[in-house]
Design an enzyme around this catalytic site. Sequence first.
Site: not given
Length: 318
Positions: A70, A127, A228
């Site tokens: 992402h 992801d 992230s």
Amino acid sequence: MTIKYLLLVMYFVFGAYAGRTYGPKISKGYRIHMSMAPWHAGLYTKTSTPYKQICGGTVIAKNVVVTAAHCVTVDRVVLPASQFVVGAGKVYRPWNDTHDVGAQKSDVKDIKVPPRYQGVVTNFQHDIALLILTTEFTYNEHVKPACLNFDAVHDAEQLREGQSGKVMGWDLTGENSAASQVLQGATLPNVAIDKCIDQSPVSFRSFITGDKICAGYNNGTAVCRGDSGGGLIFTAIMNSQLATILRGIVSTSPATENLCNIYTWATFTHLLPHEHFVKAFVPNVEEGCGTPANGVIGTRSSLVLGRNYNCPCTCPGQ
């Protein structure tokens, strides 16, 4: 209320553009210097001047950094590699901070994302992304790879509830506080998947997909927005040496009305289910790490700052 909550999750996790950063980051962490985390890398976007740090990553080869999908996609469309640069060996967040004496940098030549990754449509399953670098890193005390080990038995042993891993990152350091300009670290315990599901908000449970693991506290030490893609790192004895092993990639966490929800655990993309994806582009990624000794799992107390184990992968410090 459910729709609003899911939109907040999308906001925090989904992208890294229009002057925003998304995804988890460390609250109540401890300060890091690079000999403690030479595997950690920062992903920066070149769409702003100066370049802006948007995610974390982990060095797994001289020309490969693994991060979250992402961080480099919109919906399921992979953004141009030319928009990104990577910095390793960095303690300070600004791209050109003069205090980063051991920093190494590279443009991104290519980005590999699993074909089944669909972003929020599938709740950020798969992801994971591989950043193929233009310039190879030179391994030294500031920049070293983390090991990848796909032995299922050892993976399960390290990911037992209560076993702790380390995460690193920049950005928010509290619910609504300013970003950290210096690398932070935290030690987070694994959370059993059934407990993670049962005690998470109902509206978040669908984000705990089949390739996720959970880790963290609910006491204010957490990963929050901004990092992230960073690695969840464990230690083990391999070939009689202490080595660090990448087991997870920071992915999602429940959102609140605050910038950071520091009273919850986070999900991490589990590396084990993605063995074939990683090895399709880095076939020799396990070489040099050796075989874990039976039942020997490193703990935080075994990480001694400055000690050189001459291990083939990263030798961590405390």
